[in-house]
Scaffold this motif. Sequence first.
Motif, mmCIF file in Angstrom:
data_model
loop_
_atom_site.group_PDB
_atom_site.id
_atom_site.type_symbol
_atom_site.label_atom_id
_atom_site.label_comp_id
_atom_site.label_asym_id
_atom_site.label_seq_id
_atom_site.Cartn_x
_atom_site.Cartn_y
_atom_site.Cartn_z
ATOM 1 N N GLY A 134 -80.629 -80.203 74.754
ATOM 2 C CA GLY A 134 -80.547 -79.066 75.655
ATOM 3 C C GLY A 134 -79.713 -77.953 75.061
ATOM 4 O O GLY A 134 -79.956 -77.531 73.939
ATOM 5 N N ASP A 135 -78.695 -77.493 75.802
ATOM 6 C CA ASP A 135 -77.875 -76.397 75.304
ATOM 7 C C ASP A 135 -76.629 -76.881 74.558
ATOM 8 O O ASP A 135 -75.816 -76.077 74.136
ATOM 9 C CB ASP A 135 -77.475 -75.461 76.445
ATOM 10 N N ASN A 136 -76.492 -78.188 74.368
ATOM 11 C CA ASN A 136 -75.358 -78.736 73.617
ATOM 12 C C ASN A 136 -75.680 -78.711 72.132
ATOM 13 O O ASN A 136 -76.375 -79.568 71.616
ATOM 14 C CB ASN A 136 -75.069 -80.172 74.073
ATOM 15 N N LYS A 137 -75.167 -77.704 71.416
ATOM 16 C CA LYS A 137 -75.502 -77.576 69.999
ATOM 17 C C LYS A 137 -74.673 -78.505 69.120
ATOM 18 O O LYS A 137 -74.925 -78.610 67.935
ATOM 19 C CB LYS A 137 -75.343 -76.134 69.534
ATOM 20 N N TYR A 138 -73.693 -79.209 69.683
ATOM 21 C CA TYR A 138 -72.867 -80.132 68.920
ATOM 22 C C TYR A 138 -73.258 -81.590 69.155
ATOM 23 O O TYR A 138 -72.474 -82.493 68.883
ATOM 24 C CB TYR A 138 -71.385 -79.926 69.251
ATOM 25 N N ASP A 139 -74.468 -81.813 69.619
ATOM 26 C CA ASP A 139 -74.960 -83.164 69.836
ATOM 27 C C ASP A 139 -75.069 -83.884 68.495
ATOM 28 O O ASP A 139 -75.571 -83.330 67.510
ATOM 29 C CB ASP A 139 -76.337 -83.111 70.514
ATOM 30 N N ALA A 140 -74.609 -85.137 68.434
ATOM 31 C CA ALA A 140 -74.563 -85.882 67.172
ATOM 32 C C ALA A 140 -75.959 -86.099 66.591
ATOM 33 O O ALA A 140 -76.177 -85.943 65.383
ATOM 34 C CB ALA A 140 -73.866 -87.217 67.381
ATOM 35 N N ASP A 141 -76.917 -86.459 67.428
ATOM 36 C CA ASP A 141 -78.276 -86.693 66.938
ATOM 37 C C ASP A 141 -78.897 -85.413 66.391
ATOM 38 O O ASP A 141 -79.586 -85.434 65.375
ATOM 39 C CB ASP A 141 -79.166 -87.252 68.054
ATOM 40 N N LEU A 142 -78.632 -84.303 67.063
ATOM 41 C CA LEU A 142 -79.164 -83.024 66.620
ATOM 42 C C LEU A 142 -78.569 -82.615 65.275
ATOM 43 O O LEU A 142 -79.279 -82.175 64.374
ATOM 44 C CB LEU A 142 -78.889 -81.943 67.666
ATOM 45 N N ALA A 172 -86.802 -81.173 66.303
ATOM 46 C CA ALA A 172 -87.287 -80.537 67.531
ATOM 47 C C ALA A 172 -87.078 -81.449 68.731
ATOM 48 O O ALA A 172 -86.666 -81.000 69.812
ATOM 49 C CB ALA A 172 -88.756 -80.175 67.382
ATOM 50 N N ALA A 173 -87.346 -82.747 68.549
ATOM 51 C CA ALA A 173 -87.152 -83.697 69.648
ATOM 52 C C ALA A 173 -85.674 -83.813 70.013
ATOM 53 O O ALA A 173 -85.324 -83.860 71.204
ATOM 54 C CB ALA A 173 -87.707 -85.058 69.254
ATOM 55 N N ALA A 174 -84.806 -83.830 69.018
ATOM 56 C CA ALA A 174 -83.370 -83.922 69.281
ATOM 57 C C ALA A 174 -82.862 -82.665 69.964
ATOM 58 O O ALA A 174 -81.998 -82.723 70.843
ATOM 59 C CB ALA A 174 -82.613 -84.156 67.979
ATOM 60 N N LYS A 175 -83.418 -81.507 69.565
ATOM 61 C CA LYS A 175 -83.008 -80.245 70.189
ATOM 62 C C LYS A 175 -83.422 -80.211 71.652
ATOM 63 O O LYS A 175 -82.661 -79.769 72.524
ATOM 64 C CB LYS A 175 -83.620 -79.071 69.440
ATOM 65 N N LYS A 176 -84.615 -80.713 71.924
ATOM 66 C CA LYS A 176 -85.096 -80.751 73.302
ATOM 67 C C LYS A 176 -84.236 -81.700 74.134
ATOM 68 O O LYS A 176 -83.893 -81.402 75.272
ATOM 69 C CB LYS A 176 -86.554 -81.210 73.314
ATOM 70 N N LYS A 177 -83.867 -82.830 73.532
ATOM 71 C CA LYS A 177 -83.050 -83.825 74.229
ATOM 72 C C LYS A 177 -81.635 -83.307 74.469
ATOM 73 O O LYS A 177 -81.056 -83.528 75.531
ATOM 74 C CB LYS A 177 -82.998 -85.106 73.398
#
Length: 69
Positions: free
Chosen positions: A26-34, A19-24
């Motif tokens: 934002g709308d970038n669904k390919y974020d490495a941390d997420l 949830a924290a990574a998703k909030k960080k």
Amino acid sequence: MATLEQLKTHVSNAKEKTAAAKKKAGDNKYDADLLTARKKEKRLSRKVSTIDYIEKMKEEKKKKKKGGE
């Protein structure tokens, strides 16, 4: 091997991190941390469900043995 209770606490921690990574992210669904957080959450969830299934099958075998005698 970790116990079921330990795994459940790890899963809840992983959900919080996701949830924290998703909030960080934002709308970038390919974020490495997420992506890594989601992978860890899914992997731990599968492990918990496998342990639950194994325990359930052990109980079913016990019931069959008692019923057959």
